[in-house]
Write a protein that holds these residues in place. Structure first.
Motif, PDB file in Angstrom:
ATOM      1  N   PHE A 143       0.833  -1.207   0.000  1.00 27.37           N
ATOM      2  CA  PHE A 143       0.000   0.000   0.000  1.00 27.37           C
ATOM      3  C   PHE A 143       0.862   1.249   0.000  1.00 27.37           C
ATOM      4  O   PHE A 143       1.991   1.232   0.487  1.00 27.37           O
ATOM      5  N   GLN A 144       0.289   2.335  -0.442  1.00 31.91           N
ATOM      6  CA  GLN A 144       0.849   3.677  -0.286  1.00 31.91           C
ATOM      7  C   GLN A 144      -0.319   4.632  -0.195  1.00 31.91           C
ATOM      8  O   GLN A 144      -1.276   4.524  -0.961  1.00 31.91           O
ATOM      9  N   HIS A 145      -0.263   5.549   0.767  1.00 31.85           N
ATOM     10  CA  HIS A 145      -1.336   6.528   0.947  1.00 31.85           C
ATOM     11  C   HIS A 145      -0.789   7.714   1.728  1.00 31.85           C
ATOM     12  O   HIS A 145       0.208   7.588   2.449  1.00 31.85           O
ATOM     13  N   PRO A 146      -1.429   8.864   1.608  1.00 31.98           N
ATOM     14  CA  PRO A 146      -0.986  10.018   2.403  1.00 31.98           C
ATOM     15  C   PRO A 146      -1.261   9.783   3.886  1.00 31.98           C
ATOM     16  O   PRO A 146      -2.107   8.968   4.254  1.00 31.98           O
ATOM     17  N   GLY A 147      -0.558  10.487   4.738  1.00 29.52           N
ATOM     18  CA  GLY A 147      -0.809  10.420   6.177  1.00 29.52           C
ATOM     19  C   GLY A 147       0.007   9.342   6.860  1.00 29.52           C
ATOM     20  O   GLY A 147       0.961   8.794   6.315  1.00 29.52           O
ATOM     21  N   THR A 148      -0.413   9.023   8.078  1.00 24.60           N
ATOM     22  CA  THR A 148       0.290   8.042   8.894  1.00 24.60           C
ATOM     23  C   THR A 148      -0.608   6.846   9.172  1.00 24.60           C
ATOM     24  O   THR A 148      -1.824   6.909   8.992  1.00 24.60           O
ATOM     25  N   GLU A 149       0.013   5.751   9.618  1.00 22.17           N
ATOM     26  CA  GLU A 149      -0.740   4.549   9.983  1.00 22.17           C
ATOM     27  C   GLU A 149      -0.070   3.913  11.191  1.00 22.17           C
ATOM     28  O   GLU A 149       1.154   3.905  11.306  1.00 22.17           O
ATOM     29  N   PHE A 150      -0.896   3.397  12.089  1.00 23.44           N
ATOM     30  CA  PHE A 150      -0.415   2.726  13.292  1.00 23.44           C
ATOM     31  C   PHE A 150      -0.942   1.302  13.277  1.00 23.44           C
ATOM     32  O   PHE A 150      -2.136   1.075  13.057  1.00 23.44           O
ATOM     33  N   MET A 153       6.582  -9.093  13.320  1.00 19.31           N
ATOM     34  CA  MET A 153       5.593  -8.636  14.297  1.00 19.31           C
ATOM     35  C   MET A 153       4.858  -9.819  14.911  1.00 19.31           C
ATOM     36  O   MET A 153       4.471 -10.758  14.216  1.00 19.31           O
ATOM     37  N   GLU A 154       4.662  -9.739  16.229  1.00 23.04           N
ATOM     38  CA  GLU A 154       3.911 -10.739  16.983  1.00 23.04           C
ATOM     39  C   GLU A 154       3.025 -10.006  17.976  1.00 23.04           C
ATOM     40  O   GLU A 154       3.136  -8.783  18.120  1.00 23.04           O
ATOM     41  N   PRO A 155       2.107 -10.713  18.651  1.00 22.51           N
ATOM     42  CA  PRO A 155       1.162 -10.030  19.540  1.00 22.51           C
ATOM     43  C   PRO A 155       1.851  -9.079  20.515  1.00 22.51           C
ATOM     44  O   PRO A 155       2.872  -9.413  21.117  1.00 22.51           O
ATOM     45  N   GLY A 156       1.302  -7.862  20.591  1.00 19.48           N
ATOM     46  CA  GLY A 156       1.831  -6.832  21.468  1.00 19.48           C
ATOM     47  C   GLY A 156       2.764  -5.860  20.772  1.00 19.48           C
ATOM     48  O   GLY A 156       3.050  -4.790  21.287  1.00 19.48           O
ATOM     49  N   ASP A 157       3.266  -6.235  19.581  1.00 18.83           N
ATOM     50  CA  ASP A 157       4.150  -5.341  18.833  1.00 18.83           C
ATOM     51  C   ASP A 157       3.332  -4.258  18.143  1.00 18.83           C
ATOM     52  O   ASP A 157       2.164  -4.467  17.782  1.00 18.83           O
ATOM     53  N   SER A 158       3.951  -3.108  17.937  1.00 25.75           N
ATOM     54  CA  SER A 158       3.280  -2.029  17.219  1.00 25.75           C
ATOM     55  C   SER A 158       4.245  -1.380  16.246  1.00 25.75           C
ATOM     56  O   SER A 158       5.464  -1.478  16.395  1.00 25.75           O
ATOM     57  N   LEU A 159       3.691  -0.729  15.242  1.00 24.98           N
ATOM     58  CA  LEU A 159       4.485  -0.062  14.224  1.00 24.98           C
ATOM     59  C   LEU A 159       3.739   1.195  13.799  1.00 24.98           C
ATOM     60  O   LEU A 159       2.560   1.142  13.443  1.00 24.98           O
ATOM     61  N   LEU A 160       4.414   2.327  13.869  1.00 24.86           N
ATOM     62  CA  LEU A 160       3.868   3.599  13.399  1.00 24.86           C
ATOM     63  C   LEU A 160       4.663   3.964  12.157  1.00 24.86           C
ATOM     64  O   LEU A 160       5.897   3.959  12.188  1.00 24.86           O
ATOM     65  N   LEU A 161       3.963   4.260  11.065  1.00 22.43           N
ATOM     66  CA  LEU A 161       4.671   4.479   9.814  1.00 22.43           C
ATOM     67  C   LEU A 161       4.098   5.635   9.004  1.00 22.43           C
ATOM     68  O   LEU A 161       2.954   6.025   9.182  1.00 22.43           O
ATOM     69  N   ASP A 162       4.922   6.142   8.106  1.00 25.12           N
ATOM     70  CA  ASP A 162       4.528   7.155   7.145  1.00 25.12           C
ATOM     71  C   ASP A 162       3.859   6.418   5.984  1.00 25.12           C
ATOM     72  O   ASP A 162       4.493   5.593   5.315  1.00 25.12           O
ATOM     73  N   GLY A 163       2.585   6.695   5.750  1.00 21.07           N
ATOM     74  CA  GLY A 163       1.822   5.967   4.742  1.00 21.07           C
ATOM     75  C   GLY A 163       2.307   6.149   3.325  1.00 21.07           C
ATOM     76  O   GLY A 163       1.964   5.365   2.440  1.00 21.07           O
ATOM     77  N   GLU A 164       3.112   7.172   3.058  1.00 21.96           N
ATOM     78  CA  GLU A 164       3.605   7.407   1.700  1.00 21.96           C
ATOM     79  C   GLU A 164       4.656   6.376   1.304  1.00 21.96           C
ATOM     80  O   GLU A 164       4.889   6.143   0.123  1.00 21.96           O
ATOM     81  N   GLY A 165       5.298   5.746   2.309  1.00 22.64           N
ATOM     82  CA  GLY A 165       6.267   4.679   2.014  1.00 22.64           C
ATOM     83  C   GLY A 165       5.513   3.395   1.715  1.00 22.64           C
ATOM     84  O   GLY A 165       4.531   3.075   2.386  1.00 22.64           O
TER      85      GLY A 165
END
Length: 194
Positions: free
Chosen positions: A136-143, A162-174
């Motif tokens: 995917f690629q989209h404007p904004g951020t995603e958690f 990633m496994e249960p309890g892990d999180s990732l915050l990313l720039d949606g344009e990437g």
């Protein structure tokens, strides 16, 4: 001066009274101190705090300056009808997205129609019917927050196991998305801004 009987029926005066008392107490000043700061009489401060008078815009501005708050702070609580979205466990509408054709299920957990910039929380489920698909690629951020299973999630040139309890915050344009599904079923919460 407004007739106290008519003021007591209004909704703004009690809210303004409560906010003025709150901010004055927060500053640790007396009504006399507030009167001195605003140039209003102590009697006027008393009438405002007891909701027995309506304030002019100039008076509201002077109060806000005397309390060191924005004028809007004196109205907090007046908008009691605000949009909310409640979703029971296991409910939420299933939406069709580009990953649907690859066996991915997207369950919307809430939508605020009147707020176009509101976040978009989605429960994503991947099963043995799911395949890896183009990123995917989209404007904004995603958690992302992992709830169940294990996967490798790619973002740009990086991969995250990633496994249960892990999180990732990313720039949606990437470019981003699941790269390898390691332990099924996989469930994760995806929250993106629109």
């Amino acid at each position: 001066m407004t007739d106290p009987a008519s003021v007591q029926g209004g909704i703004l005066e009690p809210i303004i009274a409560q906010q003025v008392r709150h901010y004055r107490a927060e500053l640790g000043i007396s009504a006399a101190d507030l009167a001195a700061r605003t140039g209003l009489s102590k009697g006027m401060i008393s009438r405002i705090e007891s909701a027995t008078t309506s304030c002019s815009l100039t008076t509201l501005q002077r109060l806000a300056e005397g309390l060191s708050v924005p004028v809007t702070a004196l109205f907090r609580g007046t908008d009691s009808d605000r949009e909310a979205s409640f979703t029971k466990a296991g409910a939420g509408s299933v939406s069709v997205r580009s990953g649907t054709q690859y066996g991915h299920q997207y369950r919307m957990l809430g939508v605020l129609k009147d707020l176009p910039d509101a976040i978009e929380p989605t429960l994503v489920t991947l099963t043995d019917a799911s395949n890896v698909f183009p990123l995917f690629q989209h404007p904004g951020t995603e958690f992302l927050y992992m709830l169940e299973g294990r996967m490798v999630y790619g973002h740009g040139g990086y991969e995250y196991e990633m496994e249960p309890g892990d999180s990732l915050l990313l720039d949606g344009e990437g470019p981003h998305g699941p790269v390898e599904l390691r332990e099924l079923p996989i469930r994760f919460l995806a929250v993106r801004d629109r």
